[in-house]
Scaffold this active site. Structure first.
Site, PDB file in Angstrom:
ATOM      1  N   GLY A 161       0.807  -1.237   0.000  1.00  0.00           N
ATOM      2  CA  GLY A 161       0.000   0.000   0.000  1.00  0.00           C
ATOM      3  C   GLY A 161       0.828   1.268   0.000  1.00  0.00           C
ATOM      4  O   GLY A 161       0.318   2.350   0.302  1.00  0.00           O
ATOM      5  N   SER A 208       1.272  -5.259  -5.121  1.00  0.00           N
ATOM      6  CA  SER A 208       0.370  -6.208  -5.799  1.00  0.00           C
ATOM      7  C   SER A 208       1.064  -6.828  -7.016  1.00  0.00           C
ATOM      8  O   SER A 208       0.891  -8.010  -7.302  1.00  0.00           O
ATOM      9  CB  SER A 208      -0.938  -5.527  -6.208  1.00  0.00           C
ATOM     10  OG  SER A 208      -0.691  -4.562  -7.195  1.00  0.00           O
ATOM     11  N   ASP A 267       4.611  -1.738 -13.283  1.00  0.00           N
ATOM     12  CA  ASP A 267       4.907  -2.323 -11.971  1.00  0.00           C
ATOM     13  C   ASP A 267       5.320  -3.794 -12.103  1.00  0.00           C
ATOM     14  O   ASP A 267       6.340  -4.218 -11.556  1.00  0.00           O
ATOM     15  CB  ASP A 267       3.693  -2.230 -11.033  1.00  0.00           C
ATOM     16  CG  ASP A 267       3.424  -0.811 -10.572  1.00  0.00           C
ATOM     17  OD1 ASP A 267       4.015   0.119 -11.138  1.00  0.00           O
ATOM     18  OD2 ASP A 267       2.614  -0.632  -9.647  1.00  0.00           O
TER      19      ASP A 267
HETATM   20  C1  MEV Z   1       1.415   2.813 -10.074  1.00  0.00           C
HETATM   21  O1  MEV Z   1       2.563   2.260  -9.486  1.00  0.00           O
HETATM   22  C2  MEV Z   1       1.779   3.579 -11.287  1.00  0.00           C
HETATM   23  C3  MEV Z   1       0.590   4.194 -12.032  1.00  0.00           C
HETATM   24  O2  MEV Z   1       1.153   4.856 -13.158  1.00  0.00           O
HETATM   25  C4  MEV Z   1      -0.399   3.169 -12.494  1.00  0.00           C
HETATM   26  C5  MEV Z   1       0.141   2.241 -13.570  1.00  0.00           C
HETATM   27  O3  MEV Z   1       1.105   2.571 -14.225  1.00  0.00           O
HETATM   28  O4  MEV Z   1      -0.473   1.186 -13.741  1.00  0.00           O
HETATM   29  C6  MEV Z   1      -0.124   5.234 -11.193  1.00  0.00           C
END
Ligand code: MEV
Length: 314
Positions: free
Chosen positions: A99, A105, A148
């Site tokens: 979080g 995740s 990610d």
């Molecule tokens: C989340 O770590 C990064 C965002 O750009 C969402 C994504 O890229 O999927 C906010």
């Protein structure tokens, strides 16, 4: 008893959170914090037991088929017709905080995909583990860019571009000209990536002109950043991080805690500081001059009850 283990790494986004969702390039790196999934074969059950040591949850696939982790599992294995999901225990451990914008995740999805690959002897290569994990990320976040899970899979610095036509994303690992000594400072506020991404999308639809301008300013920043990172232009990288942060503030994803953390970094003349991840809480990435500054800032944040960790990006 057959037992396998796999890891998925946490990540920091150096440039491009939110912008990457719309196909603009991003630069990110895996970090040395991870989620680990162990899968044990069980002979005495047809069910799948989840034992999540991080969230202190124990349940089975049959009891909770709609649980997010049950759905992730099914998404990862979807299309593998010779796999029967039964007789397994899935144990989750992590030293990566959840979080906090550090890709928990995605790291979990990659670790799960890696362990399933081993236990079912699927013969997936890294890119297939990454693709399988991306399916699970869609369950968790709706419209993730894929940055990610790519960091969680490769663990290195990458240039990333989402393929907006749905084909393979561009993922190019590259080396830093000089190591970047950073501090990750936790606001202590757990955030929700899906909520942040949805808010940015809604605002973008309401004010397309303003957002198009922000997007083209960002494009300029990220292409300069890649060159500076490769060349080792640490001072310039810091300035570009500050410029990227200014745009993220315009996306309304900063909070008073993030502002306070950035203010301290600026006052202490850190090279640069920005939100990393979806924002609205989570972590702030600070590029430091040297180890002495890393230590000093760490102490200062501790007095304000902000936890921080030192990382080196190279
Ligand atoms: C989340 O770590 C990064 C965002 O750009 C969402 C994504 O890229 O999927 C906010």
């Amino acid at each position: 008893m057959v037992s396998v283990k796999a890891k998925g790494y946490g990540k920091v986004i150096l440039f491009g959170e939110h912008f990457v969702v719309y196909g603009l390039p991003g630069i990110a790196s895996g970090i040395d914090k991870y989620v680990e999934v162990e899968i044990q074969e069980l002979k005495d059950t047809k069910d799948i037991i989840f034992d999540d040591k991080v969230f202190k949850e124990k349940f089975t696939l049959k009891e909770q088929p709609e649980h997010i982790k049950s759905k992730m599992l099914k998404a990862i294995i979807e299309g593998e017709e010779f796999v029967t999901l039964e007789g397994l225990k899935i144990i989750i451990n992590a030293n990566l905080p959840a979080g906090g914008g550090l890709g928990y995740s995605a790291a979990l999805a990659v670790a799960m995909a890696g362990a399933l690959n081993q236990i079912f002897e699927l013969g997936w290569k890294q890119n297939q583990i990454n693709e399988a994990a991306y399916k699970a990320e869609k369950i968790t976040h709706g419209t993730p860019s894929g940055i990610d899970n790519s960091c969680a899979t490769y663990g290195t610095v990458i240039w990333f571009e989402k393929n907006m036509k749905g084909g393979e994303n561009t993922i190019r690992p590259f080396k830093c000209g000089k190591s970047l000594l950073c501090l990750l400072v936790d606001t202590g506020i757990k955030h929700d990536t899906k909520k942040a991404v949805t808010m940015v999308r809604e605002n973008k639809e309401k004010e397309p002109k303003k957002y198009n301008k922000l997007f083209s300013e960002y494009k300029n920043i990220v292409s300069k950043a890649k060159k500076e990172i490769q060349y080792g232009g640490v001072e310039e990288i810091g300035k570009l991080m500050n410029q990227n942060h200014a745009l993220l503030k315009e996306l309304n994803i900063s909070t008073k805690e993030i502002d306070e953390i950035i203010k301290i970094a600026t006052f202490e003349n850190a090279r640069g500081a920005k939100i990393t991840g979806a924002g609205m809480g989570g972590n702030v990435l600070i590029l430091c001059y040297n180890e002495a500054q890393q230590n000093k800032l760490m102490e200062m944040y501790a007095t304000k009850n902000y936890n921080s960790i030192k990382i080196k990006i190279s």
